[in-house]
Design a protein around this motif. Structure first.
Motif, PDB file in Angstrom:
ATOM      1  N   ARG A   1       0.828  -1.216   0.000  1.00 32.03           N
ATOM      2  CA  ARG A   1       0.000   0.000   0.000  1.00 32.03           C
ATOM      3  C   ARG A   1       0.856   1.257   0.000  1.00 32.03           C
ATOM      4  O   ARG A   1       0.548   2.237  -0.670  1.00 32.03           O
ATOM      5  CB  ARG A   1      -0.916  -0.019   1.207  1.00 32.03           C
ATOM      6  N   LYS A   2       1.958   1.233   0.742  1.00 32.90           N
ATOM      7  CA  LYS A   2       2.807   2.425   0.851  1.00 32.90           C
ATOM      8  C   LYS A   2       3.731   2.594  -0.355  1.00 32.90           C
ATOM      9  O   LYS A   2       3.947   3.706  -0.833  1.00 32.90           O
ATOM     10  CB  LYS A   2       3.637   2.355   2.125  1.00 32.90           C
ATOM     11  N   LEU A   3       4.304   1.479  -0.857  1.00 34.10           N
ATOM     12  CA  LEU A   3       5.347   1.561  -1.887  1.00 34.10           C
ATOM     13  C   LEU A   3       4.902   1.086  -3.268  1.00 34.10           C
ATOM     14  O   LEU A   3       5.650   1.218  -4.227  1.00 34.10           O
ATOM     15  CB  LEU A   3       6.564   0.737  -1.446  1.00 34.10           C
TER      16      LEU A   3
ATOM     17  N   ASN B   1      10.112   5.575   1.986  1.00 34.79           N
ATOM     18  CA  ASN B   1       9.444   6.393   0.975  1.00 34.79           C
ATOM     19  C   ASN B   1       9.427   5.703  -0.387  1.00 34.79           C
ATOM     20  O   ASN B   1       8.580   6.005  -1.212  1.00 34.79           O
ATOM     21  CB  ASN B   1      10.128   7.761   0.848  1.00 34.79           C
ATOM     22  N   THR B   2      10.377   4.814  -0.611  1.00 38.11           N
ATOM     23  CA  THR B   2      10.478   4.118  -1.901  1.00 38.11           C
ATOM     24  C   THR B   2      10.821   2.646  -1.662  1.00 38.11           C
ATOM     25  O   THR B   2      11.239   2.262  -0.563  1.00 38.11           O
ATOM     26  CB  THR B   2      11.580   4.733  -2.787  1.00 38.11           C
ATOM     27  N   ALA B   3      10.688   1.871  -2.717  1.00 39.49           N
ATOM     28  CA  ALA B   3      11.061   0.459  -2.643  1.00 39.49           C
ATOM     29  C   ALA B   3      12.555   0.301  -2.373  1.00 39.49           C
ATOM     30  O   ALA B   3      12.990  -0.694  -1.798  1.00 39.49           O
ATOM     31  CB  ALA B   3      10.670  -0.262  -3.935  1.00 39.49           C
ATOM     32  N   THR B   4      13.339   1.286  -2.746  1.00 42.08           N
ATOM     33  CA  THR B   4      14.780   1.264  -2.484  1.00 42.08           C
ATOM     34  C   THR B   4      15.048   1.281  -0.983  1.00 42.08           C
ATOM     35  O   THR B   4      15.982   0.631  -0.509  1.00 42.08           O
ATOM     36  CB  THR B   4      15.468   2.472  -3.161  1.00 42.08           C
TER      37      THR B   4
ATOM     38  N   LEU C   1      10.764  -4.681  11.044  1.00 40.32           N
ATOM     39  CA  LEU C   1      10.398  -4.152   9.728  1.00 40.32           C
ATOM     40  C   LEU C   1       9.116  -3.334   9.829  1.00 40.32           C
ATOM     41  O   LEU C   1       8.978  -2.296   9.166  1.00 40.32           O
ATOM     42  CB  LEU C   1      10.240  -5.293   8.715  1.00 40.32           C
ATOM     43  N   GLY C   2       8.193  -3.775  10.662  1.00 38.41           N
ATOM     44  CA  GLY C   2       6.956  -3.016  10.867  1.00 38.41           C
ATOM     45  C   GLY C   2       7.233  -1.607  11.381  1.00 38.41           C
ATOM     46  O   GLY C   2       6.574  -0.644  10.967  1.00 38.41           O
ATOM     47  N   ASP C   3       8.204  -1.494  12.274  1.00 37.61           N
ATOM     48  CA  ASP C   3       8.589  -0.161  12.767  1.00 37.61           C
ATOM     49  C   ASP C   3       9.287   0.648  11.673  1.00 37.61           C
ATOM     50  O   ASP C   3       9.010   1.828  11.481  1.00 37.61           O
ATOM     51  CB  ASP C   3       9.519  -0.277  13.981  1.00 37.61           C
ATOM     52  N   ALA C   4      10.211  -0.014  10.971  1.00 40.25           N
ATOM     53  CA  ALA C   4      11.024   0.681   9.969  1.00 40.25           C
ATOM     54  C   ALA C   4      10.210   1.155   8.769  1.00 40.25           C
ATOM     55  O   ALA C   4      10.505   2.210   8.200  1.00 40.25           O
ATOM     56  CB  ALA C   4      12.160  -0.232   9.500  1.00 40.25           C
ATOM     57  N   LEU C   5       9.187   0.414   8.395  1.00 39.93           N
ATOM     58  CA  LEU C   5       8.452   0.763   7.173  1.00 39.93           C
ATOM     59  C   LEU C   5       7.771   2.120   7.269  1.00 39.93           C
ATOM     60  O   LEU C   5       7.473   2.745   6.251  1.00 39.93           O
ATOM     61  CB  LEU C   5       7.460  -0.324   6.784  1.00 39.93           C
ATOM     62  N   LEU C   6       7.582   2.610   8.472  1.00 40.04           N
ATOM     63  CA  LEU C   6       6.984   3.939   8.630  1.00 40.04           C
ATOM     64  C   LEU C   6       7.872   5.029   8.044  1.00 40.04           C
ATOM     65  O   LEU C   6       7.384   6.086   7.642  1.00 40.04           O
ATOM     66  CB  LEU C   6       6.699   4.219  10.107  1.00 40.04           C
ATOM     67  N   ASP C   7       9.173   4.758   7.967  1.00 42.82           N
ATOM     68  CA  ASP C   7      10.124   5.733   7.435  1.00 42.82           C
ATOM     69  C   ASP C   7      10.432   5.524   5.954  1.00 42.82           C
ATOM     70  O   ASP C   7      11.148   6.324   5.362  1.00 42.82           O
ATOM     71  CB  ASP C   7      11.429   5.682   8.231  1.00 42.82           C
TER      72      ASP C   7
END
Length: 136
Positions: free
Chosen positions: A87-89, A119-122, A111-117
């Motif tokens: 949904r985000k990327l 912005n891209t698939a990279t 990863l759940g915590d990190a995904l909040l930061d």
């Protein structure tokens, strides 16, 4: 005869308990012992040896339930993280999905915590490259 069988069964259970927790033999035996315990519980007229066997199987049965619960939590967590990342990327590449599916529950939570930061698939790729491979 019944007493010898009970002793044999108790020894077999003890050998299974001593196997490493990640042993496929242990996992298979836990599953079989869990099924045996259920069958014995549903039996109407149990012999004393069968009751004793059921009692000896109880800790293994509880271990099997715990393993299934942890596996379920891990699978649910992975599914949720993949949905959130998609949904985000946008669409995730198959390699990233495979890496996510191989993460431990602890790393899924990270990863759940990190995904909040992200912005891209990279950002996801970089996180996966740096993350420890805590394979389940």
């Amino acid at each position: 005869m019944g007493r010898n069988l009970a002793l044999f069964q108790i020894r077999a259970i003890a050998k299974i308990v001593r196997l490493p927790t990640d042993s496929p033999y242990r996992q298979n035996a836990l599953e079989l012992f869990s099924n045996l315990k259920i069958v014995l519980e549903n039996k109407q007229n149990k012999a004393p040896e069968e009751t004793e066997l059921m009692m000896n199987l109880s800790p293994l049965y509880l271990e099997q339930i715990d393993i299934a619960t942890q596996k379920g939590r891990s699978e649910e967590g992975k599914s949720l993280i993949i949905r959130m990342l998609t949904r985000k990327l946008g669409t995730l590449d198959p390699n990233s999905i495979a890496l996510i599916n191989n993460l431990s529950l602890e790393n899924i939570e990270s990863l759940g915590d990190a995904l909040l930061d992200f912005n891209t698939a990279t950002d996801l790729t970089a996180w996966l490259d740096k993350s420890p491979r805590g394979i389940q």
